[in-house]
Design a protein around this motif. Structure first.
Motif, mmCIF file in Angstrom:
data_model
loop_
_atom_site.group_PDB
_atom_site.id
_atom_site.type_symbol
_atom_site.label_atom_id
_atom_site.label_comp_id
_atom_site.label_asym_id
_atom_site.label_seq_id
_atom_site.Cartn_x
_atom_site.Cartn_y
_atom_site.Cartn_z
ATOM 1 N N ALA A 1 0.192 -4.355 3.634
ATOM 2 C CA ALA A 1 0.347 -4.280 1.766
ATOM 3 C C ALA A 1 1.075 -2.701 1.568
ATOM 4 C CB ALA A 1 -0.650 -3.598 1.565
ATOM 5 N N THR B 1 -1.450 -1.402 -6.047
ATOM 6 C CA THR B 1 -0.401 -2.219 -7.479
ATOM 7 C C THR B 1 -1.149 -1.554 -8.780
ATOM 8 O OG1 THR B 1 -3.121 -3.756 -8.115
ATOM 9 C CG2 THR B 1 -0.654 -3.732 -6.505
ATOM 10 N N VAL C 1 1.101 -9.842 -9.068
ATOM 11 C CA VAL C 1 1.242 -8.902 -7.678
ATOM 12 C C VAL C 1 1.853 -9.302 -6.433
ATOM 13 C CG1 VAL C 1 1.492 -6.415 -7.415
ATOM 14 C CG2 VAL C 1 0.791 -7.248 -8.849
ATOM 15 N N PRO D 1 3.994 -2.633 -3.116
ATOM 16 C CA PRO D 1 3.877 -4.189 -3.781
ATOM 17 C C PRO D 1 5.143 -4.051 -5.020
ATOM 18 C CG PRO D 1 2.399 -2.271 -4.557
ATOM 19 C CD PRO D 1 3.498 -1.359 -3.028
ATOM 20 N N PRO E 1 -6.488 -4.493 -0.720
ATOM 21 C CA PRO E 1 -5.195 -4.440 -1.150
ATOM 22 C C PRO E 1 -5.673 -6.148 -2.223
ATOM 23 C CG PRO E 1 -4.704 -4.789 0.883
ATOM 24 C CD PRO E 1 -5.923 -4.092 0.815
ATOM 25 N N SER E 2 -4.762 -6.362 -3.419
ATOM 26 C CA SER E 2 -5.326 -7.561 -4.188
ATOM 27 C C SER E 2 -5.365 -8.421 -3.881
ATOM 28 C CB SER E 2 -4.633 -7.147 -5.824
ATOM 29 O OG SER E 2 -4.407 -6.281 -5.784
ATOM 30 N N TYR F 1 3.650 -8.532 -2.515
ATOM 31 C CA TYR F 1 3.124 -7.409 -1.845
ATOM 32 C C TYR F 1 4.408 -7.421 -0.503
ATOM 33 C CZ TYR F 1 -1.174 -5.489 -2.736
ATOM 34 O OH TYR F 1 -2.477 -5.211 -3.290
#
Ligand SMILES: Cc1cc2nc3c(=O)[nH]c(=O)nc-3n(C[C@H](O)[C@H](O)[C@H](O)COP(=O)(O)OP(=O)(O)OC[C@H]3O[C@@H](n4cnc5c(N)ncnc54)[C@H](O)[C@@H]3O)c2cc1C
Length: 445
Positions: free
Chosen positions: A381, A410, A279, A384, A258-259, A281
């Motif tokens: 996560a 995302t 973004v 998003p 995840p980002s 989550y």
């Protein structure tokens, strides 16, 4: 090429499958003690069951193509779904467009508007024209009335919490396209897909194929650092299951994390990091009940009532045979919420105390004694939050570090995230990586 992949979810394994098929040397590292990521399973009553309820839509072509490539296409089965909506203290059947006309929680004129509105959104071809508006604004302005107040507003608030008024309209547009694509026949009944043997059928076959072509998959082996020399990714530092740190060199790295955790693995330039952190989550908190009796006869229950502390009920065995799960009825109670939300910190027992008193609203006969077993899963996560004009700020798969690529949920847009889109993305990334490699050698020679 020697390629390191971080994460053995749908995206990571789909990429590993194509890369090993093309003769590349692939190693996948997965921090969890299992593969499948958000679509992974637990054993229930002698079968595998997803930690979070999963099904497919008829237009989920990428996953169907992959199943064909894996020679398991005939394992995908299609089932009619039965959808209910709880609003104004009552369960309404909302399976087909005709059912909407019977939704007497709202005036007849609003029921008609609700159906026509969905048709209108379905006919919009270019989602880019919708990008600068939020779904909430669009629905309020163009639908409005009780259809907005009683149906869509509570659903948006339930799904996205405090972020409900930030979601870009392409999200709503893509949901409508998907739902219509899965409707069949004169009655426009929705058909949903589920693989025989659960989503494990796909992940098991992916693993077998990757390994048979020399690929390695290491579970319980988190990546803790992406090694970089002169702005080029050169390898990965992992922690083996016995606690040893281990470095391995790669020609190229694909991360599917995840980002919010990607910047913990590698130093990134400010602008790219900003895109990642823009973004937010939502997490999913999912409780599974194995029960002697069915709560309702619906597969999917939307909950448009802010007083109920969960967003949806999915009664898996109202679509799939309960015999697969030792004869028990399987009910998911699900919530999407911020990781800071106090509900996210509750234990399984605390959640049950909060949730169970509400089940009588769906079936007055429900009793705690129906419950034979419970399972709790939190997925950090899960969803998003994709806002307006996202195409202008979506993080590129090619990161600013050469030979380092990112593919996470995302970057699924304009569609909502799903296994289908992660598979599509993982496979697309293989083309990107290999074409960059060809370009690299062309420039060199
Ligand atoms: C409750 C719920 C219901 C859903 N329902 C559906 C549905 O009905 N149909 C559908 O198609 N989709 C559904 N989805 C969405 C779908 O599961 C996801 O979109 C998809 O599985 C994402 O796959 P991915 O590979 O992109 O990411 P993930 O599955 O998140 O995979 C990323 C992997 O990376 C691993 N990882 C993270 N950090 C590290 C690290 N440092 N080192 C090594 N490994 C690491 C993670 O453990 C994980 O396994 C649902 C999701 C949720 C949460």
């Amino acid at each position: 090429m020697k390629i390191g992949i971080i994460g053995a979810g749908a995206a990571g394994l789909a990429a590993a499958f194509d890369l090993t098929k093309k003769g590349h040397d692939v190693t996948v590292y997965e921090s969890a003690p299992f593969v499948g990521g958000q679509a992974s399973t637990i054993p229930v009553g002698g079968s595998s069951l997803e930690r979070g309820y999963h099904h497919l839509f008829t237009n989920d072509e990428a996953i169907l193509d992959l199943m064909e490539d894996l020679d398991i296409y005939d394992h995908m089965k299609w089932y009619p779904s039965k959808v209910g909506t709880y609003t104004s203290g009552k369960v309404y059947k909302t399976t087909t467009p005709i059912d909407l006309l019977r939704l007497d929680a709202i005036p007849i004129i609003d029921r008609i508007k609700l159906g026509l509105f969905a048709m209108r959104v379905k006919r919009i071809k270019d989602w880019k024209l919708l990008e600068d508006q939020t779904a909430d604004f669009w629905l309020r302005e163009r639908l409005g009335g009780m259809a907005y107040e009683k149906v869509w507003a509570p659903l948006l608030k339930g799904k996205f919490g405090d972020f409900y008024d930030q979601i870009g309209m392409p999200w709503f547009w893509s949901k409508i396209q998907t739902r219509f694509a899965s409707r069949q026949g004169i009655r426009q009944r929705e058909m949903l897909g589920y693989p025989d043997g659960s989503f494990d059928t796909i992940f098991d076959k992916l693993q077998a194929s990757i390994k048979s072509k020399g690929g390695e998959i290491h579970i319980s082996t988190p990546v803790i650092k992406i090694n970089v020399v002169d702005d080029v990714a050169t390898g990965l530092k992992t922690v083996t299951p016995d606690g040893e740190e281990f470095d391995r060199d790669f020609d190229c790295i694909l991360s599917t994390v995840p980002s919010f955790s990607f910047p913990d693995l590698v130093d990134l330039p400010f602008e790219y990091k900003e895109r990642l952190s823009s973004v937010h989550y939502l997490a999913a908190v999912v409780v599974i009940l194995e029960m002697t009796d069915a709560l309702t006869d619906f597969y999917w229950m939307n909950i448009a009532d802010p007083d109920i502390p969960f967003l949806g009920l999915i009664e898996h065995t109202n679509m799939l045979p309960k015999e697969w799960y030792g004869g028990n009825n399987i009910l998911y109670m699900t919530n999407y919420l911020d990781r800071e939300d106090p509900i996210y910190a509750l234990s399984q027992d605390e959640l049950l105390d909060l949730y169970l008193p509400h089940l009588n609203k769906f079936n007055p006969k429900f009793q705690r004694s129906w419950i034979k077993a419970t399972h709790y899963n939190a997925l950090s996560a899960a969803q998003p939050i994709i806002g307006t004009n996202y195409s202008k700020v979506i993080p590129d798969h090619r990161t600013p570090i050469k030979r380092l690529y990112l593919a996470n949920t995302t970057q699924v847009y304009p569609e909502d995230r799903g296994t289908n889109y992660s598979i599509k993305m993982g496979r697309k990334l293989v083309d990107t990586i290999l074409s960059d490699e060809r370009q690299h050698w062309r420039n060199w020679t």
